[in-house]
Design an enzyme around this catalytic site. Structure first.
Site, PDB file in Angstrom:
ATOM      1  N   CYS A  45     -39.502 -24.538  95.184  1.00 29.73           N
ATOM      2  CA  CYS A  45     -38.227 -25.173  94.847  1.00 29.73           C
ATOM      3  C   CYS A  45     -37.391 -25.412  96.096  1.00 29.73           C
ATOM      4  O   CYS A  45     -36.364 -26.071  96.038  1.00 29.73           O
ATOM      5  CB  CYS A  45     -37.445 -24.330  93.844  1.00 29.73           C
ATOM      6  N   ASP A  83     -35.797 -23.114  97.782  1.00 31.96           N
ATOM      7  CA  ASP A  83     -34.652 -22.209  97.885  1.00 31.96           C
ATOM      8  C   ASP A  83     -34.915 -21.080  98.890  1.00 31.96           C
ATOM      9  O   ASP A  83     -36.046 -20.639  99.055  1.00 31.96           O
ATOM     10  CB  ASP A  83     -34.325 -21.618  96.507  1.00 31.96           C
ATOM     11  N   CYS A 118     -30.640 -22.214  93.685  1.00 33.95           N
ATOM     12  CA  CYS A 118     -30.170 -22.546  92.341  1.00 33.95           C
ATOM     13  C   CYS A 118     -29.175 -21.493  91.846  1.00 33.95           C
ATOM     14  O   CYS A 118     -29.010 -20.432  92.453  1.00 33.95           O
ATOM     15  CB  CYS A 118     -31.356 -22.621  91.396  1.00 33.95           C
ATOM     16  N   CYS A 136     -36.697 -16.830  90.173  1.00 35.04           N
ATOM     17  CA  CYS A 136     -35.533 -16.844  91.063  1.00 35.04           C
ATOM     18  C   CYS A 136     -35.097 -15.416  91.389  1.00 35.04           C
ATOM     19  O   CYS A 136     -34.642 -15.135  92.497  1.00 35.04           O
ATOM     20  CB  CYS A 136     -34.375 -17.599  90.429  1.00 35.04           C
TER      21      CYS A 136
HETATM   22 FE1  FES Z   1     -35.562 -21.908  93.235  1.00 36.22          FE
HETATM   23 FE2  FES Z   1     -34.256 -20.715  91.364  1.00 36.22          FE
HETATM   24  S1  FES Z   1     -35.116 -22.691  91.280  1.00 36.22           S
HETATM   25  S2  FES Z   1     -34.888 -19.911  93.228  1.00 36.22           S
END
Ligand code: FES
Length: 146
Positions: free
Chosen positions: A33, A35, A60, A104
């Site tokens: 993602c 992140d 997110c 996450c």
């Molecule tokens: Fe990437 Fe939540 S969508 S950590």
């Protein structure tokens, strides 16, 4: 879809920022993602208690909420007790996360472990159950086709 606690920690995250000259710093990403989460620990040299914990998360809402809750849970604990702050413990403290957002919360657990590892390495300490951190929570998994 999200519990009130998740919304609270997302809209009003605790312990955002960085600690100068932190005792330990850990950064973990999730390449899927994009992140990234970084955790800073301020650890008392004698008691090994985590006096302060701050985080920076580029991610997110669930990642922000879980990092916020994780920093609250580890503060005041010793570096050994901090191992109890698993992603499950963080999720429980937040009254749950939707299934698609469980990964996450892994970022929070891994980033804390990475910061503990950083401290343990520089101080020649062993923390039971602590393994060398990954840079990415999916490291070592089979590549998936999209
Ligand atoms: Fe990437 Fe939540 S969508 S950590």
């Amino acid at each position: 879809m999200y519990s009130e606690k998740v919304m609270d920690h997302f809209t009003n995250p605790r312990n955002v920022g960085e600690i100068e000259n932190a005792s330990g710093v850990g950064t973990v990403g999730n390449a899927k993602c994009g992140d990234i989460m970084r955790i800073y620990l301020d650890i008392d040299e004698d008691t090994k208690i985590i006096k302060d914990c701050k985080f920076k998360t580029f991610g997110c809402g669930a990642a922000v909420a879980t990092s916020s809750m994780a920093t609250e849970l580890v503060t005041g604990k010793t570096i050994y007790e901090a191992m109890e702050v698993t992603n499950k413990a963080v999720m429980e403290a937040l009254d749950g996360l939707p299934p698609v957002k469980v990964h996450c919360s892994l970022l929070a657990e891994e980033a804390i472990h990475a910061a503990l590892w950083d401290y343990a390495q520089s101080h020649g300490i062993e923390i039971e159950g602590l393994k060398e951190p990954k840079d990415d929570i999916h490291e070592g998994e089979e590549e998936e086709e999209y």
